[in-house]
Design an enzyme around this catalytic site. Structure first.
Site, PDB file in Angstrom:
ATOM      1  N   THR A   1      11.023  42.824  45.789  1.00  0.00           N
ATOM      2  CA  THR A   1      10.397  43.146  44.507  1.00  0.00           C
ATOM      3  C   THR A   1      10.859  42.140  43.464  1.00  0.00           C
ATOM      4  OG1 THR A   1      10.335  44.649  42.618  1.00  0.00           O
ATOM      5  CG2 THR A   1      12.168  44.965  44.119  1.00  0.00           C
TER       6      THR A   1
ATOM      7  N   ASP B   1      11.009  42.878  40.535  1.00  0.00           N
ATOM      8  CA  ASP B   1      11.676  43.690  39.513  1.00  0.00           C
ATOM      9  C   ASP B   1      13.192  43.791  39.729  1.00  0.00           C
ATOM     10  OD1 ASP B   1       9.158  44.104  38.601  1.00  0.00           O
ATOM     11  OD2 ASP B   1       9.024  46.215  39.135  1.00  0.00           O
TER      12      ASP B   1
ATOM     13  N   MET C   1       7.224  41.556  33.304  1.00  0.00           N
ATOM     14  CA  MET C   1       7.142  42.718  34.208  1.00  0.00           C
ATOM     15  C   MET C   1       8.480  43.455  34.280  1.00  0.00           C
ATOM     16  SD  MET C   1       4.593  41.805  37.325  1.00  0.00           S
ATOM     17  CE  MET C   1       2.814  41.911  37.066  1.00  0.00           C
ATOM     18  N   GLY C   2       8.437  44.631  34.847  1.00  0.00           N
ATOM     19  CA  GLY C   2       9.621  45.491  34.956  1.00  0.00           C
ATOM     20  C   GLY C   2       9.260  46.850  34.397  1.00  0.00           C
ATOM     21  N   ARG C   3       8.716  47.690  35.311  1.00  0.00           N
ATOM     22  CA  ARG C   3       8.240  48.980  34.779  1.00  0.00           C
ATOM     23  C   ARG C   3       9.338  50.015  34.666  1.00  0.00           C
ATOM     24  NH1 ARG C   3       3.841  49.922  39.469  1.00  0.00           N
ATOM     25  NH2 ARG C   3       5.166  49.510  41.241  1.00  0.00           N
TER      26      ARG C   3
ATOM     27  N   GLU D   1       7.589  45.428  30.352  1.00  0.00           N
ATOM     28  CA  GLU D   1       6.359  46.237  30.266  1.00  0.00           C
ATOM     29  C   GLU D   1       6.649  47.745  30.227  1.00  0.00           C
ATOM     30  OE1 GLU D   1       3.977  45.815  33.840  1.00  0.00           O
ATOM     31  OE2 GLU D   1       5.790  45.819  35.058  1.00  0.00           O
TER      32      GLU D   1
ATOM     33  N   ARG E   1       2.592  36.831  17.222  1.00  0.00           N
ATOM     34  CA  ARG E   1       1.656  36.664  18.343  1.00  0.00           C
ATOM     35  C   ARG E   1       2.269  37.266  19.603  1.00  0.00           C
ATOM     36  NH1 ARG E   1      -1.085  35.471  14.609  1.00  0.00           N
ATOM     37  NH2 ARG E   1      -2.371  33.613  14.317  1.00  0.00           N
TER      38      ARG E   1
ATOM     39  N   HIS F   1       0.785  38.749  35.937  1.00  0.00           N
ATOM     40  CA  HIS F   1       0.917  38.364  37.351  1.00  0.00           C
ATOM     41  C   HIS F   1       1.269  36.895  37.550  1.00  0.00           C
ATOM     42  CE1 HIS F   1      -0.939  42.280  37.551  1.00  0.00           C
ATOM     43  NE2 HIS F   1      -0.470  42.355  38.780  1.00  0.00           N
TER      44      HIS F   1
ATOM     45  N   ARG G   1       4.335  36.642  39.400  1.00  0.00           N
ATOM     46  CA  ARG G   1       4.364  36.951  40.830  1.00  0.00           C
ATOM     47  C   ARG G   1       3.732  35.846  41.678  1.00  0.00           C
ATOM     48  NH1 ARG G   1       2.667  42.955  41.146  1.00  0.00           N
ATOM     49  NH2 ARG G   1       1.066  42.162  42.547  1.00  0.00           N
TER      50      ARG G   1
HETATM   51  O1  F6P Z   1       6.521  46.258  41.403  1.00  0.00           O
HETATM   52  C1  F6P Z   1       6.303  44.961  41.057  1.00  0.00           C
HETATM   53  C2  F6P Z   1       5.333  44.845  39.916  1.00  0.00           C
HETATM   54  O2  F6P Z   1       5.080  43.468  39.721  1.00  0.00           O
HETATM   55  C3  F6P Z   1       5.760  45.521  38.617  1.00  0.00           C
HETATM   56  O3  F6P Z   1       6.627  44.744  37.851  1.00  0.00           O
HETATM   57  C4  F6P Z   1       4.426  45.741  37.963  1.00  0.00           C
HETATM   58  O4  F6P Z   1       4.482  46.823  37.059  1.00  0.00           O
HETATM   59  C5  F6P Z   1       3.534  46.069  39.094  1.00  0.00           C
HETATM   60  O5  F6P Z   1       4.085  45.459  40.230  1.00  0.00           O
HETATM   61  C6  F6P Z   1       2.102  45.619  38.902  1.00  0.00           C
HETATM   62  O6  F6P Z   1       1.362  46.073  39.988  1.00  0.00           O
HETATM   63  P1  F6P Z   1      -0.126  45.637  40.317  1.00  0.00           P
HETATM   64  O7  F6P Z   1      -0.072  44.234  40.871  1.00  0.00           O
HETATM   65  O8  F6P Z   1      -0.573  46.617  41.336  1.00  0.00           O
HETATM   66  O9  F6P Z   1      -0.891  45.664  39.042  1.00  0.00           O
END
Ligand code: F6P
Length: 342
Positions: free
Chosen positions: A125, A127, A169-171, A222, A266, A272, A275
């Site tokens: 992950t 995260d 990211m980082g829920r 996030e 801003r 993504h 990622r």
């Molecule tokens: O779990 C990894 C992650 O990148 C989180 O940081 C993010 O909230 C989530 O996946 C986003 O998921 P998806 O690609 O399904 O929108």
């Protein structure tokens, strides 16, 4: 032995490096045959497979994403899907599975134990919120991408005397925000671990700007949450594992900062981009170590376990322990970030 491999959940730079390492070690050292399942648990349910051998893995080490595809399919949420998983594995004569995923994918792997499915897990992950391992591959790549973005935001913020809100990211945990905030020299970092007070955030920025600084970077995870009743957020939909889809706190925050401070603000939502693309050297090495260790675990019969990094060494932990607890940001690290706030 015949070993199946799948990648589940959100993709992550380094997945291909794990697959390549599993395949190489399995074929050349153990004489195994492998089979890939498409799109995580979905491919196992549907019997959707792909050839997986050394030849199929040529050139994939530096590539982001996963050659096997991924999804957030949860067999425990679909009628009859667990039986389909068991039936597919029997039909394609798989002796054991290597599941590369985060808490959701590995949670399914652990539950399948009771149905006789033999799985070794590999933690994944961006995260970095899995408690049983010091770090997950993909995290360093995401931090580097976020840091590069913050460096760029600094120069444009300074040209225009602006506040720049950068949403990362980082829920559930603020690892990316904290690391990138420290590495990028953020004036504030907001993480899910601690609810923030919008009044305090704005007071901080006003004080900073009254001291002769006219540009500020605010990094927000996030999943960061305002103190109850202070700021309204839109509620997102849920995925198959019940996680609310995040994204958008940065926009609300930027609007509110501008309204309350009068500073032009801003927002940049990295989303993504964090990622995608090529993994860092660190992530490639960690992913490769995990891959080799995973197939070794299969041959040792260490099922219902996950490979992990602890004290710099690759170890095995039970899947139950691996998915049981969220790894939140180390308070010592938050402390370091705070030294540079304001
Ligand atoms: O779990 C990894 C992650 O990148 C989180 O940081 C993010 O909230 C989530 O996946 C986003 O998921 P998806 O690609 O399904 O929108």
């Amino acid at each position: 032995m015949r070993v199946g491999v799948l990648t589940g959940g959100g993709d992550c730079p380094g997945l291909n490096a794990v697959i390549r390492a599993v395949v190489r070690r399995a074929e050349r050292h153990y004489g195994d045959s492998l089979i890939g399942f498409r799109d995580g648990w979905k491919g196992v349910i549907e019997g959707n497979t792909q050839t997986l051998d050394v030849e199929a893995c040529r050139g994939i080490l530096p590539k982001g994403g996963t050659i096997l595809g991924s999804s957030r399919t949860n067999p425990y949420k679909l009628d009859g899907a667990v039986d389909e998983v068991v039936a597919t594995l029997k039909r394609v004569e798989v002796d054991a599975l290597i599941a590369i995923g985060g808490e959701d994918t590995l949670g399914v792997a652990h539950k399948l134990e009771s149905s006789g499915v033999k799985v070794v897990g590999v933690p994944k992950t961006i995260d970095n919120d899995l408690s049983a391992t010091e770090v997950t591959f993909g995290f360093h790549t995401a931090v580097q991408i976020a840091t590069d973005a913050i460096d760029r935001l600094h120069t444009t913020a300074e040209s225009h005397d602006r506040v720049m809100v950068c949403e990362v990211m980082g829920r559930h945990a603020g690892w990316i925000a904290t690391y990138a905030g420290i590495a990028g020299g953020a004036a504030e970092v907001l993480v899910p671990e601690e609810e923030f007070d919008i009044d305090e955030v704005c007071d901080f920025l006003k004080r900073r700007h009254s001291q002769g600084r006219f540009a500020s970077i605010v990094v927000v995870a996030e999943g960061a949450k305002p103190k109850e009743g202070t700021l309204a957020l839109a509620s997102g939909e849920k995925d198959a594992f019940g996680h609310v889809r995040r994204g958008g706190i940065g926009t609300v925050l930027a609007e509110e900062i501008e309204k309350r401070t009068g500073f032009e603000t801003r927002v940049t939502i990295l989303g993504h981009i964090q990622r995608g693309g090529t993994p860092t050297a660190f992530d490639r090495v960690l992913a490769t170590r995990f891959g080799v260790a995973a197939i070794d675990a299969v041959h040792d019969g260490a099922f219902d376990q996950m490979v992990a990094l602890q004290g710099g060494q690759i170890v095995r932990v039970t899947l139950e322990a691996a998915v049981g607890q969220l790894k939140t940001v180390d308070p010592d690290l938050v402390h370091v970030a705070e030294v540079f706030f304001g």
